[in-house]
Scaffold this active site. Sequence first.
Site, PDB file in Angstrom:
ATOM      1  N   HIS B 211      -3.033 -14.743   1.518  1.00  0.00           N
ATOM      2  CA  HIS B 211      -2.059 -15.562   0.800  1.00  0.00           C
ATOM      3  C   HIS B 211      -2.709 -16.763   0.141  1.00  0.00           C
ATOM      4  O   HIS B 211      -2.134 -17.371  -0.763  1.00  0.00           O
ATOM      5  CB  HIS B 211      -0.920 -15.965   1.745  1.00  0.00           C
ATOM      6  N   SER B 215      -3.157 -11.420  -3.646  1.00  0.00           N
ATOM      7  CA  SER B 215      -3.515 -10.003  -3.618  1.00  0.00           C
ATOM      8  C   SER B 215      -4.334  -9.611  -4.848  1.00  0.00           C
ATOM      9  O   SER B 215      -4.075 -10.104  -5.948  1.00  0.00           O
ATOM     10  CB  SER B 215      -2.251  -9.150  -3.591  1.00  0.00           C
ATOM     11  N   LYS B 239       9.584  -1.528  -0.740  1.00  0.00           N
ATOM     12  CA  LYS B 239       8.556  -0.520  -0.999  1.00  0.00           C
ATOM     13  C   LYS B 239       7.775  -0.212   0.284  1.00  0.00           C
ATOM     14  O   LYS B 239       7.458   0.952   0.574  1.00  0.00           O
ATOM     15  CB  LYS B 239       7.615  -1.025  -2.090  1.00  0.00           C
ATOM     16  N   ASP B 240       7.485  -1.257   1.072  1.00  0.00           N
ATOM     17  CA  ASP B 240       6.786  -1.047   2.337  1.00  0.00           C
ATOM     18  C   ASP B 240       7.651  -0.255   3.317  1.00  0.00           C
ATOM     19  O   ASP B 240       7.152   0.601   4.053  1.00  0.00           O
ATOM     20  CB  ASP B 240       6.396  -2.387   2.970  1.00  0.00           C
ATOM     21  N   GLU B 283     -13.701  10.840  19.576  1.00  0.00           N
ATOM     22  CA  GLU B 283     -12.507  11.026  18.767  1.00  0.00           C
ATOM     23  C   GLU B 283     -12.911  11.087  17.296  1.00  0.00           C
ATOM     24  O   GLU B 283     -13.946  10.539  16.896  1.00  0.00           O
ATOM     25  CB  GLU B 283     -11.549   9.854  18.999  1.00  0.00           C
TER      26      GLU B 283
END
Lengths: 184, 404, 251
Positions: B211, B215, B239-240, B283
């Site tokens: 922030h 972005s 959207k998220d 893994e």
Amino acid sequence: MAHSAPSTQVGPGEAKTRRDFLLYATSATGAVGTALALWPFIHSMNPAADVLALSSSDIDLAPVVPGQAITVTWRGKPVFVRHRMPEEITAAQNVDFSTLPDPQKDEERVQKQNWLILVGVCTHLGCVPLGQKTTDPRGAYNGWFCPCHGSHYDTSGRIRKGPAPLNLAVPPYVFTSDTTIRIG
Amino acid sequence: MAVSSNRIVRWVDDRLPIFTLMHHSTSAYPTPNNLNYWWNFGSLAGFVLVVMILSGIFLAMNYTPHTAHAFESVERIMRDVNYGWLLRYLHMNGGSMFFALVYIHLFRGMYYGSYKSPREVLWWIGVIIFICMMATAFMGYVLPWGQMSFWGATVITNLFSAVPLVGTEIVTWLWGGFSVDNPTLNRFFSLHYLLPFIIFGLVVVHLWALHTVKSNNPLGIDIKGPQDTIPFHPYYTIKDLYGIGLFLMFYLFFVFFAPNFFGEPDNYIPANPMVTPPHIVPEWYFLPFYAILRAVPDKLSGVVLMFAAILVLFVLPWLDTSKVRSARFRPIYKQLFWIFFLDCLILGWIGAKPPEGAYLVIGRIATVYYFAHFLILLPLTGWFEKPRPLPDSIGAPVITTVKR
Amino acid sequence: MRRLFILIVMALATPAVALASSEKVSLETQHWSWQGLFGSYDQAQLKRGFKVYKEICASCHALGLVAYRNLADIGFAEEEIKAIAAEKEIQDGPNDMGEMFSRSARPSDPFVSPYSNDPAARVANNGALPPDLSLIAKARAGGPDYLYSLLVGYAEPPTDITLVPGMSYNRVFPGHQIAMPQPLFEDMVSHDDGTSSSLPQLAKDVTAFLNWTAEPELNARHSLGLKTLAFLILLTALFYALKRQMWSDVH
């Protein structure tokens, strides 16, 4: 803020109604989904299947002579088994039970007069009352005395004096023979 | 600015400006208006972190970190605890999902040059989060105390024996004994419970840095003014959320219908310190690094190279010498990016194979390429590549597409 | 750079040829009732499988993670479970006299192991340890298909293989020499419901039972999974619609 008010070709009122409807429908569905998703987490803290299955204990009463008491474990809690003397039975029966804080007849609390079986947990805040050993203080009514906050129980395990609201609980049990019981 | 007309909110906010903070960092946060769906993966990873912490806390209520009881207590969760199987499978598959999302997030950052000035610190914190995740996942895998748990723990802790002079002492210290045993399990449980909260704190710092510098976006150019941005809420919140919905379907499909897809059958055999399984594999998310470790015949060099493969990410902002961020405007880097991505997949595939014959050769080539990408190809490309012309602003290309 | 790319593609193509050496046995893949999104256990089959386990496998293999009470899941009534449990004796104690004593098992007890400990099991089995079967269907690559193939995979050894004394030849067992002699034969277990007692049938049933012991939650998991996915489709559709609606301002 740089962002300008919503504008569409459909007409602002119509679009707003549609958007509000979608917003409410989505929020409601999302809230329901979240609530449902929380249930498995909450329910995982309830007793598990193996805990529920371990619910019965067999006890041999033969070695317990009149006047003697033993403590056994059931579901992680102490269970008091007292072989009552005749005078203790009389004392328990000759009380005007309707005057008691938690009115109950002695007959309702035993299956066989001389055997008193109780969950040994004070109904006030969960301490274990004294009175099982012969040297223990038994309170003003010759039953049990809870040292935490001074509750007195009589020879039927009923609350007579002190802050506890209820009589000592009687666990579910059956006589599997004359001298054995199964609790739970 | 009044944060709300609600008197209680204002009363609190005057004394602790928490609502103002929330307003600035979520609702009002000016976000580029051209972010594509690759930008969903950061918030998705945050969502999975919360799911992992939640399911982990409830699992810990029924788990016993003792070698004699760990395996059984996990099976008790699976069989007797109400919805215990759900919590456990959510946690198990959540680990895989977390890594998948973070890998996509990381590759997105690489493609669009999100690590470049002024976002170097933001990138660093991301890499630290990634390292913490690897430590957490490794220790979590040990907790069920199956065969793979035990032997994975043995092999990975033994990596530190490669340290010159004090290697053995370090390993003994890590174990709290002379083999992986109860003290090891206990400390791994303690740390496995602690680290996710540290990761959570790092995520907050990650967002703070984000922030501050704002972005990046698919064009990789700076925000020129308010016309290039929209408020985070409601545009990116919804959207998220849509992304979370899609992701949940994918994630829960595995949880409900293929819960052991990412797992190893051997981990359903209780740990046995006397018998090593014939084929030890980590893994899937560790496989590329495991391949790099095994590519080198020398113990110390292998370990150093494996750690270097992760640590090289810290200097990536300076290895990439190009001023242009987004691969969209870098014709050569764009190809390099995809080759590098393919190289990582090859390393992952090799990591799952026995280190012999052709696998070993391929593993070595892929390892060399991995480092060549960072240390040789990136700096050279930056100097010699001729980038395509950049648009003037974020708004400009959006307008042209609309007109077309 | 392009050359590197070609190199990698070539490298990818070679292992197929170079690594054909490691042997791969094919399993006899079966259709199992619990496979697929709508799959669930066939209770009658699990009950038959339990009978096979009880009459044959149980003499050597423990089932330590399963309790008798769990048999309620495959359709046994409470009284039947009590009777099944009571067939076995377990050690309990100490009693009031400080002595260990033996009592018959209760529904809350786990399946009683045929041996008191691992060394005892080895001594009784020529040095080999019969594994606990509770999780066997999840603990072997191939799962139920592997178990089935193993049970029907006994055969005469090929002429080029000399068996170690005491070992049997098995088509799918890693290394082909297995310490367990062929456990199942046709007609070893009979069923009241007229189900055939052929070897494949017995093997299928006991495999199904062992899959249940490994994944007793499967029925609940599949049914909750379907509901959850249906709900998520609705929720995601709503999110999508709302997203389109909101973003119509921006585009």
